[in-house]
Design a protein around this motif. Structure first.
Motif, PDB file in Angstrom:
ATOM      1  N   PRO A 217     -58.907 -67.249 -65.677  1.00  0.00           N
ATOM      2  CA  PRO A 217     -57.880 -66.894 -66.191  1.00  0.00           C
ATOM      3  C   PRO A 217     -57.195 -68.240 -67.151  1.00  0.00           C
ATOM      4  O   PRO A 217     -57.590 -69.501 -66.998  1.00  0.00           O
ATOM      5  CB  PRO A 217     -56.613 -66.875 -65.013  1.00  0.00           C
ATOM      6  N   GLN A 218     -56.903 -67.800 -68.421  1.00  0.00           N
ATOM      7  CA  GLN A 218     -56.149 -69.053 -69.450  1.00  0.00           C
ATOM      8  C   GLN A 218     -54.811 -69.695 -68.630  1.00  0.00           C
ATOM      9  O   GLN A 218     -54.179 -69.137 -67.815  1.00  0.00           O
ATOM     10  CB  GLN A 218     -55.765 -68.515 -70.668  1.00  0.00           C
ATOM     11  N   ALA A 219     -54.529 -70.932 -69.013  1.00  0.00           N
ATOM     12  CA  ALA A 219     -53.379 -71.523 -68.566  1.00  0.00           C
ATOM     13  C   ALA A 219     -52.416 -71.235 -69.660  1.00  0.00           C
ATOM     14  O   ALA A 219     -52.177 -72.012 -70.736  1.00  0.00           O
ATOM     15  CB  ALA A 219     -53.686 -73.226 -68.582  1.00  0.00           C
ATOM     16  N   HIS A 220     -51.752 -70.105 -69.481  1.00  0.00           N
ATOM     17  CA  HIS A 220     -50.924 -69.567 -70.343  1.00  0.00           C
ATOM     18  C   HIS A 220     -49.731 -70.195 -70.948  1.00  0.00           C
ATOM     19  O   HIS A 220     -49.147 -70.212 -71.945  1.00  0.00           O
ATOM     20  CB  HIS A 220     -50.330 -68.098 -69.931  1.00  0.00           C
ATOM     21  N   GLN A 221     -49.396 -71.205 -69.984  1.00  0.00           N
ATOM     22  CA  GLN A 221     -48.188 -72.127 -70.308  1.00  0.00           C
ATOM     23  C   GLN A 221     -48.524 -73.256 -71.266  1.00  0.00           C
ATOM     24  O   GLN A 221     -47.523 -73.903 -71.832  1.00  0.00           O
ATOM     25  CB  GLN A 221     -47.740 -72.808 -68.948  1.00  0.00           C
ATOM     26  N   GLU A 222     -49.956 -73.536 -71.318  1.00  0.00           N
ATOM     27  CA  GLU A 222     -50.106 -74.347 -72.478  1.00  0.00           C
ATOM     28  C   GLU A 222     -50.690 -73.784 -73.799  1.00  0.00           C
ATOM     29  O   GLU A 222     -51.097 -74.377 -74.830  1.00  0.00           O
ATOM     30  CB  GLU A 222     -51.442 -75.012 -72.027  1.00  0.00           C
ATOM     31  N   ALA A 223     -50.507 -72.573 -73.859  1.00  0.00           N
ATOM     32  CA  ALA A 223     -50.771 -71.877 -75.258  1.00  0.00           C
ATOM     33  C   ALA A 223     -49.999 -72.245 -76.536  1.00  0.00           C
ATOM     34  O   ALA A 223     -48.961 -72.536 -76.531  1.00  0.00           O
ATOM     35  CB  ALA A 223     -50.321 -70.200 -75.119  1.00  0.00           C
ATOM     36  N   THR A 224     -50.611 -72.323 -77.674  1.00  0.00           N
ATOM     37  CA  THR A 224     -50.205 -72.406 -78.983  1.00  0.00           C
ATOM     38  C   THR A 224     -50.630 -71.341 -79.697  1.00  0.00           C
ATOM     39  O   THR A 224     -51.591 -70.645 -79.669  1.00  0.00           O
ATOM     40  CB  THR A 224     -50.516 -74.066 -79.395  1.00  0.00           C
ATOM     41  N   TYR A 225     -50.083 -71.401 -81.040  1.00  0.00           N
ATOM     42  CA  TYR A 225     -50.434 -70.016 -81.826  1.00  0.00           C
ATOM     43  C   TYR A 225     -50.731 -70.527 -83.245  1.00  0.00           C
ATOM     44  O   TYR A 225     -50.310 -71.608 -83.700  1.00  0.00           O
ATOM     45  CB  TYR A 225     -49.017 -69.160 -81.893  1.00  0.00           C
ATOM     46  N   ALA A 226     -51.372 -69.707 -83.794  1.00  0.00           N
ATOM     47  CA  ALA A 226     -52.051 -69.844 -85.258  1.00  0.00           C
ATOM     48  C   ALA A 226     -51.674 -68.601 -86.116  1.00  0.00           C
ATOM     49  O   ALA A 226     -52.674 -67.829 -86.004  1.00  0.00           O
ATOM     50  CB  ALA A 226     -53.612 -69.744 -85.042  1.00  0.00           C
ATOM     51  N   PRO A 227     -50.436 -68.328 -86.457  1.00  0.00           N
ATOM     52  CA  PRO A 227     -50.090 -67.306 -87.148  1.00  0.00           C
ATOM     53  C   PRO A 227     -50.703 -67.119 -88.474  1.00  0.00           C
ATOM     54  O   PRO A 227     -51.270 -68.161 -88.907  1.00  0.00           O
ATOM     55  CB  PRO A 227     -48.570 -67.301 -87.402  1.00  0.00           C
ATOM     56  N   PRO A 228     -50.667 -66.016 -88.940  1.00  0.00           N
ATOM     57  CA  PRO A 228     -51.151 -65.836 -90.331  1.00  0.00           C
ATOM     58  C   PRO A 228     -50.878 -66.774 -91.481  1.00  0.00           C
ATOM     59  O   PRO A 228     -49.741 -67.147 -91.363  1.00  0.00           O
ATOM     60  CB  PRO A 228     -51.131 -64.512 -90.693  1.00  0.00           C
ATOM     61  N   ILE A 229     -51.644 -67.224 -92.351  1.00  0.00           N
ATOM     62  CA  ILE A 229     -51.255 -68.112 -93.407  1.00  0.00           C
ATOM     63  C   ILE A 229     -50.312 -67.431 -94.345  1.00  0.00           C
ATOM     64  O   ILE A 229     -50.654 -66.298 -95.021  1.00  0.00           O
ATOM     65  CB  ILE A 229     -52.265 -68.758 -94.129  1.00  0.00           C
ATOM     66  N   LEU A 230     -49.036 -67.769 -94.633  1.00  0.00           N
ATOM     67  CA  LEU A 230     -48.050 -67.235 -95.567  1.00  0.00           C
ATOM     68  C   LEU A 230     -48.665 -67.669 -96.899  1.00  0.00           C
ATOM     69  O   LEU A 230     -48.866 -68.935 -97.308  1.00  0.00           O
ATOM     70  CB  LEU A 230     -46.689 -67.692 -95.438  1.00  0.00           C
ATOM     71  N   LYS A 231     -48.296 -66.899 -98.134  1.00  0.00           N
ATOM     72  CA  LYS A 231     -48.448 -67.137 -99.493  1.00  0.00           C
ATOM     73  C   LYS A 231     -47.889 -68.682-100.047  1.00  0.00           C
ATOM     74  O   LYS A 231     -48.724 -69.464-100.495  1.00  0.00           O
ATOM     75  CB  LYS A 231     -48.022 -66.092-100.385  1.00  0.00           C
TER      76      LYS A 231
END
Length: 293
Positions: A184-198
């Motif tokens: 299982p992933q360490a969900h508390q350490e998650a960071t995010y990479a949202p789509p690039i905005l124009k």
């Protein structure tokens, strides 16, 4: 299942080591100025390999295709769509995803761009057993890769896609042999990479010089700025300098050195308003800008 060119080394490796019963990719889309329907890179490569290609427009169509194909396993690389619980439960060995980050860091659509934009020194690939979340599944394997100072989005993508294909094949062989226990992933350490905005492609000269450089690397080759006359130029490569000034001000007579919020950057390569790739010094001889906007 894949769409972009990042998936091509994986597709070829899977074709070499396993029986690929079908390829699912996104529908052809209008591209460039003529808006001509253009097939995704995975479709082009799959047809060259004489593989059966499917381009479903809906999740129900994806389900129906998989029920017909009856695959032992579904492998997903840069497909670009979320899979439903119903789809995930179809193959006996599950749906396996290759993701271009060391999960749980940089979950989402743009892990390579966001990693570079953040100035990371280490990234990598992770192979997961997919669940309903966005890149939240249990980890089957992972491999780190140092980020070099000169890496940009194109060069780092090529490295990760090539190495990821090998990791994927090795992991699948061990997974099918029952040699892997998902972690299982360490969900508390998650960071995010949202789509690039124009709007993120436009350089903000008020940012620190290191941040400007990392944005140009991460969004290569599409970061841009404007000359005072309104012409747009794309910035391809810069180096950080200590000298400062008013943000956007050109602070050297011969070099295209631009002040930032902290320090400055010397622009080494750019695309001029005529669409030609030139050095910063050549650009200065022809245009002599005082400020970039």
């Amino acid at each position: 299942m894949g769409t972009s060119s990042f998936a091509l080394p994986s597709l070829k490796a899977l074709h070499e080591h396993f029986q690929v019963v079908g390829v699912i990719t996104q529908p052809d889309k209008p591209a460039k100025r003529g808006l001509r329907l253009t097939p995704p890179p995975v479709k082009v490569s799959a047809l060259e390999l004489n593989l059966k290609v499917h381009q479903p427009a809906t999740k129900s169509q994806v389900r129906d295709i998989l029920l017909e194909l009856k695959p032992d396993c579904v492998v997903v690389v840069a497909y670009g769509k979320i899979l439903t619980k119903e789809i995930l439960q179809i193959p006996p060995y599950g749906c396996i995803n290759l993701h271009a980050s060391l999960l749980p860091k940089y979950r989402g659509a743009s892990p390579i761009q966001r990693c570079l934009m953040a100035g990371e020194k280490l990234t990598g690939n992770t192979v997961i057993l997919m669940d309903e979340g966005m890149d939240t599944g249990d980890i089957l394997s992972a491999e780190g890769l140092p980020v070099e100072e000169d890496d940009n989005f194109v060069s780092l993508s090529e490295k990760l896609s090539t190495r990821g294909a090998k990791l994927l094949v090795d992991t699948l062989k061990r997974w099918f042999a029952g040699e892997i226990k998902p972690i299982p992933q360490a969900h508390q350490e998650a960071t995010y990479a949202p789509p690039i905005l124009k709007e993120e492609y436009r350089i903000c000269w008020k940012a620190p010089a290191t941040s400007v450089k990392d944005r140009i690397r991460g969004l290569y080759p599409d970061c841009y700025t404007f000359l005072e006359g309104g012409e747009r130029i794309k910035i391809l490569k810069v180096k950080v300098c200590e000298e400062g000034g008013e943000p956007g001000e050109v602070i050297h007579e011969k070099k295209l050195q631009v002040a930032c919020g902290e320090g400055s950057v010397e622009i080494l390569e750019l695309i001029n308003p005529k669409g030609k790739k030139v050095s910063g010094e050549d650009f200065m001889r022809g245009y002599r800008p005082k400020k970039l906007l």
